[in-house]
Write an enzyme that holds these catalytic residues in place. Structure first.
Site, mmCIF file in Angstrom:
data_model
loop_
_atom_site.group_PDB
_atom_site.id
_atom_site.type_symbol
_atom_site.label_atom_id
_atom_site.label_comp_id
_atom_site.label_asym_id
_atom_site.label_seq_id
_atom_site.Cartn_x
_atom_site.Cartn_y
_atom_site.Cartn_z
ATOM 1 N N ASP A 78 3.315 9.636 -0.550
ATOM 2 C CA ASP A 78 2.137 8.852 -0.180
ATOM 3 C C ASP A 78 1.928 7.771 -1.239
ATOM 4 O O ASP A 78 2.042 8.066 -2.435
ATOM 5 C CB ASP A 78 0.899 9.775 -0.146
ATOM 6 C CG ASP A 78 -0.096 9.391 0.935
ATOM 7 O OD1 ASP A 78 -0.157 8.192 1.275
ATOM 8 O OD2 ASP A 78 -0.805 10.278 1.423
ATOM 9 N N HIS B 24 0.808 -1.231 0.000
ATOM 10 C CA HIS B 24 0.000 0.000 0.000
ATOM 11 C C HIS B 24 0.831 1.267 0.000
ATOM 12 O O HIS B 24 0.319 2.351 -0.259
ATOM 13 C CB HIS B 24 -0.932 -0.002 1.215
ATOM 14 C CG HIS B 24 -2.014 -1.021 1.109
ATOM 15 N ND1 HIS B 24 -3.316 -0.708 0.830
ATOM 16 C CD2 HIS B 24 -1.974 -2.373 1.209
ATOM 17 C CE1 HIS B 24 -4.036 -1.810 0.777
ATOM 18 N NE2 HIS B 24 -3.243 -2.837 1.006
HETATM 19 C C1 GDG Z 1 -2.171 3.851 3.424
HETATM 20 C C2 GDG Z 1 -1.181 4.551 2.485
HETATM 21 C C3 GDG Z 1 -2.886 4.460 0.663
HETATM 22 C C4 GDG Z 1 -8.858 9.179 8.331
HETATM 23 N N1 GDG Z 1 -9.234 9.750 9.479
HETATM 24 C C5 GDG Z 1 -10.449 9.236 9.762
HETATM 25 C C6 GDG Z 1 -10.814 8.340 8.756
HETATM 26 N N2 GDG Z 1 -9.808 8.322 7.892
HETATM 27 C C7 GDG Z 1 -9.804 7.519 6.664
HETATM 28 C C8 GDG Z 1 -9.870 8.369 5.430
HETATM 29 C C9 GDG Z 1 -9.249 7.435 4.406
HETATM 30 C C10 GDG Z 1 -8.238 6.657 5.232
HETATM 31 O O1 GDG Z 1 -8.600 6.788 6.591
HETATM 32 C C11 GDG Z 1 -6.819 7.189 5.063
HETATM 33 O O2 GDG Z 1 -6.313 6.702 3.869
HETATM 34 P P1 GDG Z 1 -5.101 7.376 3.121
HETATM 35 O O3 GDG Z 1 -4.976 6.720 1.796
HETATM 36 O O4 GDG Z 1 -5.360 8.828 3.015
HETATM 37 O O5 GDG Z 1 -3.815 7.186 4.020
HETATM 38 P P2 GDG Z 1 -3.101 6.023 4.941
HETATM 39 O O6 GDG Z 1 -3.850 5.795 6.197
HETATM 40 O O7 GDG Z 1 -1.699 6.493 5.112
HETATM 41 O O8 GDG Z 1 -3.141 4.690 4.043
HETATM 42 C C12 GDG Z 1 -1.934 5.371 1.444
HETATM 43 C C13 GDG Z 1 -3.740 3.640 1.610
HETATM 44 O O9 GDG Z 1 -2.949 2.943 2.581
HETATM 45 C C14 GDG Z 1 -4.557 2.596 0.851
HETATM 46 O O10 GDG Z 1 -3.745 1.786 0.084
HETATM 47 O O11 GDG Z 1 -3.726 5.261 -0.132
HETATM 48 O O12 GDG Z 1 -1.015 5.967 0.546
HETATM 49 O O13 GDG Z 1 -0.291 5.393 3.229
HETATM 50 O O14 GDG Z 1 -10.191 6.527 3.927
HETATM 51 O O15 GDG Z 1 -11.184 8.734 5.166
HETATM 52 N N3 GDG Z 1 -11.976 7.677 8.727
HETATM 53 C C15 GDG Z 1 -12.834 7.900 9.749
HETATM 54 N N4 GDG Z 1 -12.529 8.735 10.796
HETATM 55 C C16 GDG Z 1 -11.373 9.439 10.819
HETATM 56 O O16 GDG Z 1 -11.132 10.212 11.753
HETATM 57 N N5 GDG Z 1 -14.001 7.252 9.767
#
Ligand code: GDG
Length: 477
Positions: free
Chosen positions: A384, A175
């Site tokens: 990212d 990821h």
């Molecule tokens: C890794 C990789 C890759 C966040 N705060 C809350 C919440 N979230 C949710 C967001 C989003 C997810 O968490 C975060 O996803 P990201 O992709 O932005 O980032 P990482 O956590 O670093 O994820 C990344 C991912 O894996 C998938 O392969 O895209 O690059 O680093 O969905 O909405 N959700 C809720 N409350 C929060 O306070 N419900």
């Protein structure tokens, strides 16, 4: 989708499944009810958000840690998914998870934006825990099952699993970015991890660049024969290395965002913020890869140099608590607290602060309402793998309005070309882009958002999983 929906079933007292996801964490958190009883609730985070719909559709099993150290739990079922807990001791949490995964691999794979630490005892714990995940998976997978191993914490599992269960179809998906060869070479255990991954039939990456880095390293370091995205192992297997940019449940997110309750909540958020003309929003795990200080700095300067009137424009930053026991994360939290405090303090007037900083996690509904309330979404990581927040924002703009400011260094920038792209290290450039995104004409914003939405709806999480699992089922395609 391949495989066909299999059912988790119980043979004697060992439950087994023909489709198994293996990830560091189970997709649930334990919550305590008022009467003292406990329940499981789906936990937030990129991986869970991504895989939950796929798992439900396939009725498979999920192998992962349940989140409490020093506790052994039996497999249980939750919402149609067989959950198989892998125990970790408190020391293993420190050495395998906080240590090797999050203080060695995480910074190394993210362009060393923080300094990676190399400790041999952390590596030993990583090997031991990966072996336990492999053993647990071997026990739960039916003959010929499809196993999908997730992410950087478990890069040795494919090889360990294959050693016990050559009958399985094994896929692996990373990821986070797979680093350039020059950085990867720093890792004292670089060959072991390459060999670990090569236990899979298919190794998936977010971007073609990651897959290419991996193939190049295998050729240079292990001297295996490679041809484009194919690697021939000495024992005569072919391993594919390809890109599968991850996405979101776009329609699910859009449905949520257009519900009357969420629309009402979005309006309420804007009112609570003082009905400003422009709401800027950032949503991230509190992580040094996400570029929070640079972003907050850029917005703060726009306010202090008079380019933005804080009566007209406010910034809301949600920073979800994350990895709070890892030193670098504690330092970052203090840095951001100070920076936001200074910017809000410097404004020197009575009224609403220009930056509303929320160090907290929220239900999905609230996230959707925030996305709907925001005029400019600011996603500016230093590095990212993909970034799902950017895609979620786009899915939540049914009126084709709003603007996405997106870092060139997020995997998502390769697909979301119509975003206002920025180099997050360039504070002046970022300031310019924030203003441009804010002031662009409604027509231009709509044109961009329409194209972004097409991208996000055409390439959703279902398509991601289908492409990966189809390639895993028929690798010659
Ligand atoms: C890794 C990789 C890759 C966040 N705060 C809350 C919440 N979230 C949710 C967001 C989003 C997810 O968490 C975060 O996803 P990201 O992709 O932005 O980032 P990482 O956590 O670093 O994820 C990344 C991912 O894996 C998938 O392969 O895209 O690059 O680093 O969905 O909405 N959700 C809720 N409350 C929060 O306070 N419900």
């Amino acid at each position: 989708m391949n495989p066909k929906p299999p059912k988790a079933k119980t043979t004697s007292d060992t439950p087994t499944a023909s489709f198994v996801v293996v990830a560091n964490r189970l997709p649930v958190d334990r919550i305590e009810n008022e009467d003292g009883s406990t329940d499981w609730r789906t936990s937030p985070g990129g991986l869970v958000t991504a895989l939950e719909p796929v798992m439900r559709k396939n009725e498979g099993a999920w192998v992962g840690w349940h989140g409490a150290p020093d506790e052994v739990l039996q497999p249980f079922e939750d919402a149609g998914i067989l959950l198989v807990p892998v125990p970790l001791s408190a020391e293993e949490v420190e050495e395998y998870y906080e240590g090797f995964s999050n203080a060695t691999l995480w910074p190394l794979y993210h362009d060393v934006v923080a300094h990676p630490e190399f400790h041999r005892e952390w590596w030993d714990a990583y090997v031991r825990v990966n072996q336990r995940f492999a053993d647990q998976t071997a026990a739960v997978a039916e003959q010929g099952a499809v196993v999908w191993v997730q992410d950087y914490q478990l890069q040795l599992v494919p090889q360990m699993l294959r050693a016990q269960r050559p009958d399985l179809k094994i896929g692996f998906f990373l990821h986070i970015p797979f680093p350039p060869t020059e950085l990867y070479q720093q890792l004292p255990w670089r060959n072991q991890i390459l060999e670990g991954l090569l236990g899979a039939d298919l190794v998936g990456f977010q971007l073609p660049g990651g897959a290419q880095n991996f193939v190049r390293l295998v050729r240079q370091r292990l001297h295996y024969q490679t041809h484009r995205d194919r690697i021939n192992t000495p024992e005569g297997r072919t391993v594919l290395a390809r890109a599968y940019p991850i996405s979101i449940d776009s329609q699910g997110m859009a449905d949520l965002a257009t519900s009357p309750a969420i629309e009402a909540r979005a309006a309420e958020i804007r009112r609570d913020l003082g009905d400003p003309k422009f709401v800027f929003l950032g949503v991230d795990r509190l992580d040094y890869t996400k570029g929070l200080p640079e972003r907050v700095q850029a917005f703060g300067e726009l306010v202090s140099d008079g380019s933005l009137d804080p009566e007209e424009a406010v910034f809301v930053q949600v920073a979800t608590p994350s990895r709070e026991r890892v030193d670098q994360y504690r330092i970052l939290r203090d840095d951001i607290d100070r920076l936001v405090g200074r910017i809000n303090g410097d404004i020197g007037r009575i009224g609403r602060p220009p930056i509303t900083y929320l160090h907290s996690s929220y239900p999905k509904d609230e996230m959707a309402a925030l996305y709907r309330a925001a005029d400019v979404m600011v996603v500016t990581p230093l590095r990212d793998g993909m970034n799902l927040v950017a895609k979620e924002y786009v899915a939540c703009r049914p009126n084709e309005d709003g603007a996405l400011v997106l870092s060139e260094f997020a995997g998502a920038a390769k697909e979301l070309r119509q975003a206002y792209l920025v180099n997050p290290y360039d504070i002046d450039g970022m300031k310019g882009r924030l203003l441009e995104a804010m002031n662009d004409s409604p027509r231009s914003k709509t044109r961009r958002m329409r194209i972004l939405r097409r991208q996000v709806f055409d390439n959703d999480i279902d398509r991601w999983a289908t492409l990966f699992l189809d390639d895993l089922a028929s690798p010659t395609a």
